[in-house]
Motif scaffolding. Structure first.
Motif, PDB file in Angstrom:
ATOM      1  N   ALA A   3       1.346  -0.906  -0.083  1.00 40.51           N
ATOM      2  CA  ALA A   3      -0.071  -0.288  -0.206  1.00 40.51           C
ATOM      3  C   ALA A   3       0.921   1.494  -0.217  1.00 40.51           C
ATOM      4  CB  ALA A   3      -0.820  -0.378   1.370  1.00 40.51           C
ATOM      5  N   SER A   4       1.790   0.971   1.214  1.00 41.38           N
ATOM      6  CA  SER A   4       3.046   2.230   0.779  1.00 41.38           C
ATOM      7  C   SER A   4       3.444   2.196  -0.644  1.00 41.38           C
ATOM      8  CB  SER A   4       4.104   2.416   2.166  1.00 41.38           C
ATOM      9  OG  SER A   4       4.307   3.473   2.094  1.00 41.38           O
ATOM     10  N   VAL A   5       4.030   1.447  -1.768  1.00 42.58           N
ATOM     11  CA  VAL A   5       4.556   2.034  -2.796  1.00 42.58           C
ATOM     12  C   VAL A   5       3.753   2.156  -3.425  1.00 42.58           C
ATOM     13  CG1 VAL A   5       5.187   0.622  -4.715  1.00 42.58           C
ATOM     14  CG2 VAL A   5       5.634  -0.553  -2.650  1.00 42.58           C
ATOM     15  N   LEU A   6       1.983   2.045  -3.454  1.00 39.54           N
ATOM     16  CA  LEU A   6       1.371   2.548  -4.304  1.00 39.54           C
ATOM     17  C   LEU A   6       1.245   3.912  -3.614  1.00 39.54           C
ATOM     18  CD1 LEU A   6      -2.067  -0.496  -4.168  1.00 39.54           C
ATOM     19  CD2 LEU A   6      -0.134   0.647  -6.445  1.00 39.54           C
ATOM     20  N   ASN A  50      11.647   0.593  -6.257  1.00 36.92           N
ATOM     21  CA  ASN A  50      10.441   0.388  -5.373  1.00 36.92           C
ATOM     22  C   ASN A  50      10.612   0.235  -3.372  1.00 36.92           C
ATOM     23  OD1 ASN A  50       9.626  -0.893  -7.056  1.00 36.92           O
ATOM     24  ND2 ASN A  50      10.440  -2.615  -7.046  1.00 36.92           N
ATOM     25  N   SER A  51      12.202   0.031  -3.091  1.00 35.92           N
ATOM     26  CA  SER A  51      11.753   0.628  -1.997  1.00 35.92           C
ATOM     27  C   SER A  51      12.099   2.574  -1.758  1.00 35.92           C
ATOM     28  CB  SER A  51      13.554   0.652  -1.046  1.00 35.92           C
ATOM     29  OG  SER A  51      14.215   1.328   0.397  1.00 35.92           O
ATOM     30  N   GLU A  52      12.349   2.950  -2.179  1.00 36.36           N
ATOM     31  CA  GLU A  52      12.180   4.762  -2.005  1.00 36.36           C
ATOM     32  C   GLU A  52      10.489   4.968  -2.313  1.00 36.36           C
ATOM     33  OE1 GLU A  52      13.848   7.358  -2.051  1.00 36.36           O
ATOM     34  OE2 GLU A  52      15.401   6.238  -1.186  1.00 36.36           O
ATOM     35  N   PHE A  55       9.484   4.202   1.013  1.00 33.68           N
ATOM     36  CA  PHE A  55       9.273   4.961   2.154  1.00 33.68           C
ATOM     37  C   PHE A  55       8.629   6.179   2.321  1.00 33.68           C
ATOM     38  CE2 PHE A  55      11.863   8.367   4.262  1.00 33.68           C
ATOM     39  CZ  PHE A  55      12.237   7.519   5.330  1.00 33.68           C
ATOM     40  N   ALA A  56       8.514   6.718   1.021  1.00 35.63           N
ATOM     41  CA  ALA A  56       7.931   7.792  -0.101  1.00 35.63           C
ATOM     42  C   ALA A  56       6.077   7.533   0.994  1.00 35.63           C
ATOM     43  CB  ALA A  56       7.946   8.319  -1.392  1.00 35.63           C
ATOM     44  N   GLY A  57       5.696   6.344   0.727  1.00 35.22           N
ATOM     45  CA  GLY A  57       4.463   5.967   1.117  1.00 35.22           C
ATOM     46  C   GLY A  57       4.693   6.622   2.830  1.00 35.22           C
ATOM     47  N   GLY A  58       4.541   6.397   3.106  1.00 38.94           N
ATOM     48  CA  GLY A  58       4.881   7.165   4.972  1.00 38.94           C
ATOM     49  C   GLY A  58       4.472   6.043   5.425  1.00 38.94           C
ATOM     50  N   LYS A  59       3.715   4.316   5.164  1.00 38.06           N
ATOM     51  CA  LYS A  59       3.409   3.334   6.241  1.00 38.06           C
ATOM     52  C   LYS A  59       4.045   2.456   5.883  1.00 38.06           C
ATOM     53  CE  LYS A  59      -0.728   5.721   4.896  1.00 38.06           C
ATOM     54  NZ  LYS A  59      -1.213   6.655   5.521  1.00 38.06           N
TER      55      LYS A  59
END
Length: 194
Positions: A3-6, A50-52, A55-59
């Motif tokens: 979900a965070s990646v999305l 994918n990691s970035e 992380f950017a998704g914040g979940k």
């Protein structure tokens, strides 16, 4: 993490990571997929992007509030699993092993790492990411030892960039370095015994 990646794919830092990797690694025929975007890039590049985005998704999941293992472990495990068509059982076993190793390494030193100017998540995330990928790729004992030793050489994550107006390299850089350590160990590069 998914979900965070999305969510992260729609953020400026997430889009920036994808743009960087797709421009740098255009034309790669074999490798791994950048999630959401679908581009095929190197394994290290896909793990980074994918990691970035994660992380950017914040979940994030957290361990003792200062490591976010999923932002390192899940991207590398997915890349490794994609590269060999691993089973779900092997994927889950590698993720469990990676969480165990990463958090056992970090458990006793998390507060002192911050006091010394290093963020524990990327410092220890490299180990979790590497263990996940190495286990899926079935590295032998000698190769696994090299992976861990190489990760010790490649680990970092200081706090100064963010303190002085910059943006710290965090889990994405750790995950990319983990994939480098795994690739080196697969090719027989010795990391050292101690």
């Amino acid at each position: 993490c998914l979900a965070s990646v999305l969510i992260g794919s729609q953020t400026q830092p997430g889009r920036q990571a994808v743009k960087l990797i797709t421009e740098e690694e255009a034309g790669v025929r074999t490798g791994a997929t950048i999630m959401v975007n679908g581009s095929k890039v190197t394994k290290g590049g896909a793990a980074f992007a994918n990691s970035e985005m994660a992380f950017a998704g914040g979940k994030w999941d957290t361990f003792r509030m200062l490591t976010h293992p999923g932002t390192s472990i899940i991207p590398s495990a997915l890349v490794a699993a994609e590269s060999i068509g691993a089973s779900g059982k092997d994927y889950i076993a590698s993720v469990a092993a990676a969480y165990e190793v990463m958090e056992r390494l970090a458990a006793d030193v998390i507060p002192s790492m911050m006091a010394r100017g290093f963020h524990p998540s990327p410092v220890f995330g490299i180990f979790g990411a590497a263990i996940a990928a190495a286990k899926i790729l079935r590295l032998d004992e000698e190769q696994m030892n090299s992976v861990i030793a190489l990760c010790a050489s490649l680990a970092s994550g200081n706090l100064e960039g963010a303190r002085s107006g910059g943006r710290a390299l965090r889990e994405g850089a750790a995950v990319r370095n983990a994939m480098l350590a795994v690739a080196l160990a697969q090719q027989g590069h010795p990391g050292g015994e101690t």
